[in-house]
Design an enzyme around this catalytic site. Structure first.
Site, PDB file in Angstrom:
ATOM      1  N   ILE A 186     -10.736   1.330   6.322  1.00 59.03           N
ATOM      2  CA  ILE A 186      -9.729   2.090   5.598  1.00 59.03           C
ATOM      3  C   ILE A 186     -10.310   2.376   4.228  1.00 59.03           C
ATOM      4  O   ILE A 186     -10.958   1.512   3.637  1.00 59.03           O
ATOM      5  CB  ILE A 186      -8.375   1.350   5.519  1.00 59.03           C
ATOM      6  CG1 ILE A 186      -7.308   2.232   4.875  1.00 59.03           C
ATOM      7  CG2 ILE A 186      -8.512   0.009   4.843  1.00 59.03           C
ATOM      8  CD1 ILE A 186      -5.887   1.687   5.008  1.00 59.03           C
TER       9      ILE A 186
ATOM     10  N   ARG B 267      -5.416   5.062  -6.367  1.00 63.76           N
ATOM     11  CA  ARG B 267      -4.256   4.766  -7.212  1.00 63.76           C
ATOM     12  C   ARG B 267      -3.240   5.917  -7.222  1.00 63.76           C
ATOM     13  O   ARG B 267      -2.518   6.110  -8.187  1.00 63.76           O
ATOM     14  CB  ARG B 267      -4.676   4.436  -8.653  1.00 63.76           C
ATOM     15  CG  ARG B 267      -5.692   3.334  -8.783  1.00 63.76           C
ATOM     16  CD  ARG B 267      -5.034   1.970  -8.705  1.00 63.76           C
ATOM     17  NE  ARG B 267      -5.951   0.901  -9.007  1.00 63.76           N
ATOM     18  CZ  ARG B 267      -6.582   0.181  -8.077  1.00 63.76           C
ATOM     19  NH1 ARG B 267      -6.431   0.436  -6.812  1.00 63.76           N
ATOM     20  NH2 ARG B 267      -7.378  -0.802  -8.426  1.00 63.76           N
TER      21      ARG B 267
ATOM     22  N   GLY C 199      -1.331   6.354  -4.239  1.00 60.92           N
ATOM     23  CA  GLY C 199      -0.438   6.043  -3.132  1.00 60.92           C
ATOM     24  C   GLY C 199      -0.929   6.478  -1.764  1.00 60.92           C
ATOM     25  O   GLY C 199      -0.187   6.413  -0.788  1.00 60.92           O
TER      26      GLY C 199
ATOM     27  N   GLU D 224      -9.685  -7.336   8.261  1.00 57.66           N
ATOM     28  CA  GLU D 224     -10.546  -8.276   7.552  1.00 57.66           C
ATOM     29  C   GLU D 224     -10.849  -7.680   6.186  1.00 57.66           C
ATOM     30  O   GLU D 224     -11.078  -6.480   6.069  1.00 57.66           O
ATOM     31  CB  GLU D 224     -11.840  -8.446   8.339  1.00 57.66           C
ATOM     32  CG  GLU D 224     -12.872  -9.321   7.681  1.00 57.66           C
ATOM     33  CD  GLU D 224     -14.147  -9.330   8.490  1.00 57.66           C
ATOM     34  OE1 GLU D 224     -14.147  -9.885   9.601  1.00 57.66           O
ATOM     35  OE2 GLU D 224     -15.132  -8.749   8.008  1.00 57.66           O
TER      36      GLU D 224
ATOM     37  N   ASN E  22     -11.950  -8.813  -3.065  1.00 55.34           N
ATOM     38  CA  ASN E  22     -11.369  -7.471  -3.187  1.00 55.34           C
ATOM     39  C   ASN E  22      -9.873  -7.603  -3.489  1.00 55.34           C
ATOM     40  O   ASN E  22      -9.013  -7.367  -2.642  1.00 55.34           O
ATOM     41  CB  ASN E  22     -11.613  -6.670  -1.906  1.00 55.34           C
ATOM     42  CG  ASN E  22     -11.276  -5.206  -2.061  1.00 55.34           C
ATOM     43  OD1 ASN E  22     -10.572  -4.807  -2.991  1.00 55.34           O
ATOM     44  ND2 ASN E  22     -11.761  -4.395  -1.137  1.00 55.34           N
TER      45      ASN E  22
ATOM     46  N   TYR F  97      -2.533  -4.927   0.820  1.00 51.34           N
ATOM     47  CA  TYR F  97      -2.225  -5.421   2.163  1.00 51.34           C
ATOM     48  C   TYR F  97      -1.023  -6.358   2.145  1.00 51.34           C
ATOM     49  O   TYR F  97      -0.198  -6.313   3.054  1.00 51.34           O
ATOM     50  CB  TYR F  97      -3.445  -6.116   2.774  1.00 51.34           C
ATOM     51  CG  TYR F  97      -4.675  -5.231   2.854  1.00 51.34           C
ATOM     52  CD1 TYR F  97      -4.575  -3.840   2.973  1.00 51.34           C
ATOM     53  CD2 TYR F  97      -5.952  -5.769   2.808  1.00 51.34           C
ATOM     54  CE1 TYR F  97      -5.701  -3.041   3.030  1.00 51.34           C
ATOM     55  CE2 TYR F  97      -7.078  -4.972   2.883  1.00 51.34           C
ATOM     56  CZ  TYR F  97      -6.948  -3.606   2.985  1.00 51.34           C
ATOM     57  OH  TYR F  97      -8.056  -2.813   3.057  1.00 51.34           O
TER      58      TYR F  97
END
Length: 156
Positions: free
Chosen positions: A77, A85, A87, A111, A116, A123
């Site tokens: 992703i 930043r 959205g 993962e 990060n 997430y």
């Protein structure tokens, strides 16, 4: 305005889109970028799809994911740095969650590098929680190893 679509089968558009995703990969994952060839090979599998975020005709974000039975996994992703930043990742998750629920997926895995923090925060906002740590999973020459966190969201 951003538009999110599943990768289409029109050959010319498909090639250009995969090339654009591979180009973003080289920017945001310089140590471990997935190439056009890798992405193209993965996308030949029925279980793998690619959500693509466009601003007009420019690819600005993506989510490569796999669904096997009732389990989904985000394989990659990313958002182009010029569009971070704004959205975009949250919109990807909204679209992905809708698709996964419609397909009766029970859980989503991914993962992430333990260092990060921005991704981990995103997430967690999306309902994922750490379920496992792979100690020292990410290794690079002359740098300390970094843990990998396995995160999961349950839909049922």
């Amino acid at each position: 305005m951003f538009d999110i679509k599943i990768l289409i089968d029109e050959p010319a558009k498909r090639v250009a889109t995969i090339q654009a995703v591979a180009a973003i990969e080289t920017i945001i994952q310089p140590q471990d970028a997935w190439t056009y060839q890798t992405l193209g090979e993965l996308l030949t599998k029925d279980s793998i799809d690619l959500l693509v975020v466009y601003q007009i005709d420019k690819v600005v974000g993506y989510c490569l994911y796999q669904v096997v039975f009732e389990q989904a996994e985000i394989l990659r992703i990313g958002t182009h740095p010029d569009y971070q930043r704004q959205g975009i990742a949250s919109r990807i998750f909204a679209r992905l969650n809708k698709a996964l629920k419609a397909n009766q997926v029970e859980s989503l895995l991914l993962e992430v590098r333990a260092d990060n923090t921005a991704a981990i925060a995103l997430y967690e906002q999306q309902g994922l929680a750490v379920i496992h740590t792979r100690k020292g999973y990410y290794k690079a020459a002359h740098q300390p190893a970094v843990d990998a966190l396995i995160m999961q969201r349950i839909y049922v």
